[in-house]
Design a protein around this motif. Structure first.
Motif, PDB file in Angstrom:
ATOM      1  N   GLU A   9       0.816  -1.216   0.000  1.00 28.97           N
ATOM      2  CA  GLU A   9       0.000   0.000   0.000  1.00 28.97           C
ATOM      3  C   GLU A   9       0.846   1.260   0.000  1.00 28.97           C
TER       4      GLU A   9
ATOM      5  N   LYS B 169      -5.960   2.484  -6.153  1.00 28.52           N
ATOM      6  CA  LYS B 169      -6.218   2.974  -4.794  1.00 28.52           C
ATOM      7  C   LYS B 169      -7.294   4.054  -4.806  1.00 28.52           C
ATOM      8  N   GLN B 170      -7.252   4.924  -5.816  1.00 26.74           N
ATOM      9  CA  GLN B 170      -8.284   5.952  -5.941  1.00 26.74           C
ATOM     10  C   GLN B 170      -9.645   5.316  -6.238  1.00 26.74           C
TER      11      GLN B 170
ATOM     12  N   LYS C   2     -11.093   3.984  -3.044  1.00 27.11           N
ATOM     13  CA  LYS C   2     -11.617   5.080  -2.230  1.00 27.11           C
ATOM     14  C   LYS C   2     -12.954   5.568  -2.788  1.00 27.11           C
TER      15      LYS C   2
ATOM     16  N   LYS D  26     -15.901   3.280  -2.030  1.00 29.01           N
ATOM     17  CA  LYS D  26     -16.426   3.432  -0.668  1.00 29.01           C
ATOM     18  C   LYS D  26     -17.411   4.581  -0.588  1.00 29.01           C
ATOM     19  N   ASN D  27     -17.254   5.549  -1.504  1.00 31.33           N
ATOM     20  CA  ASN D  27     -18.153   6.700  -1.550  1.00 31.33           C
ATOM     21  C   ASN D  27     -19.257   6.523  -2.586  1.00 31.33           C
TER      22      ASN D  27
END
Length: 308
Positions: free
Chosen positions: A29, A291-292, A295, A298-299
């Motif tokens: 990560e 990774k973006q 993220k 999750k939104n």
């Protein structure tokens, strides 16, 4: 399925798939590289199954290089930037692939090159290697310039320079064009001259022509007028690409590719001065993208909607 023996941490694999090769790097990560593998061509425009096979091969070799079991591929979260998926139908085909990873987040090779070059969501990048093209991503808006493919496009690239050089050498051999020292250097490389060069180049591909670019820039540096004209024309094109990209206010702009360092001195000075060094390679950009995407998921956002 075998577990990857690295504790509970999430492992990513960044995939940079081009028309010549596919490079994959396994990372933690915090972007520590554990292993890297290289496979064959991964541009689905040249063959969808070939692209899938090359990605799998590169991933397997990366796992071996990292000392990890191949059976653990299904635990990796992949970010993949592939040439050719700017074509919507190919993006759909590759998105529908029953891939071997835990997740795969797909975008273009230009997008991951841009993300890696600037370690940021915004920026501009030019590629000047075997092929050529330009890309910026600003305010969630992509801009593609060039990338039309050899021989109808890719001006300023190694393949384009090589083709121009071969044509110049053949014209000189028929006394229909000016003499050039490239006749000797390319003739020695091919062990041929005149029609024998035509015979040697029968069926040649983009990468075969790109091999002659070094002879062009070397001859230009030695003052050969024919080579200078070729390099100047290619540099003028890349300067024009840079100018259009810079007009999007990307903040940073970089140029990558094997021919880039030799071409920069021939570019318009104001554009050359606006170039910034690459911070990371495209595989890092692919992991950044993945990774973006996690993220955004999750939104409840769609991480792919702004990439094409």
């Amino acid at each position: 399925m075998a577990k990857l023996p690295l504790g509970a941490q999430t492992l990513f694999i960044g995939i940079d798939g081009g028309g010549t090769k596919c490079r994959a790097s396994i990372m933690t990560e915090d972007l520590q590289v554990l292993g890297t593998g290289v496979g064959g061509p991964a541009n689905p425009f040249q063959g969808v199954q070939q692209a899938k096979d090359s990605i799998r091969t590169a991933a397997e070799l990366a796992l071996i290089d990292a000392g990890l079991p191949i059976s653990g591929m299904g635990e990796l979260i992949a970010g993949a930037g592939l040439a050719g998926v700017n074509v919507p139908s190919l993006f759909d085909v590759m998105s529908a692939w029953d891939h071997p990873f835990k997740e795969m987040h797909l975008t273009t090779d230009l997008h991951i090159a841009c993300l890696g070059a600037h370690n940021s969501d915004e920026g501009a990048v030019m590629i000047c290697g075997t092929g050529s093209c330009g890309y910026s991503f600003v305010n969630n808006q992509p801009l593609f310039i060039g990338g039309h493919g050899f021989p109808i496009g890719d001006k300023g690239s190694g393949a384009w320079m090589g083709l121009e050089a071969i044509q110049a050498v053949l014209l000189a051999s028929d006394d229909l064009g000016p003499r050039t020292i490239m006749s000797e250097s390319i003739g020695d490389f091919l062990q041929a001259k005149g029609m024998m060069i035509v015979d040697k180049m029968f069926g040649a591909r983009q990468g075969d022509y790109a091999k002659f670019a070094i002879f062009v820039v070397d001859a230009a540096d030695e003052g050969d007028a024919v080579a200078i004209n070729i390099v100047k024309e290619g540099a003028a094109y890349m300067s024009g690409v840079a100018r259009k990209l810079w007009a999007t206010s990307p903040g940073r702009m970089s140029i990558i590719g094997g021919l880039a360092p030799r071409l920069i001195p021939w570019m318009d000075k104001d554009m050359a001065d606006n170039l910034s060094p690459v911070l990371y390679q495209p595989e890092f950009g692919a992991v950044y993208f993945a990774k973006q995407a996690l993220k955004a998921a999750k939104n409840n956002n769609d991480p792919l909607s702004a990439t094409l």
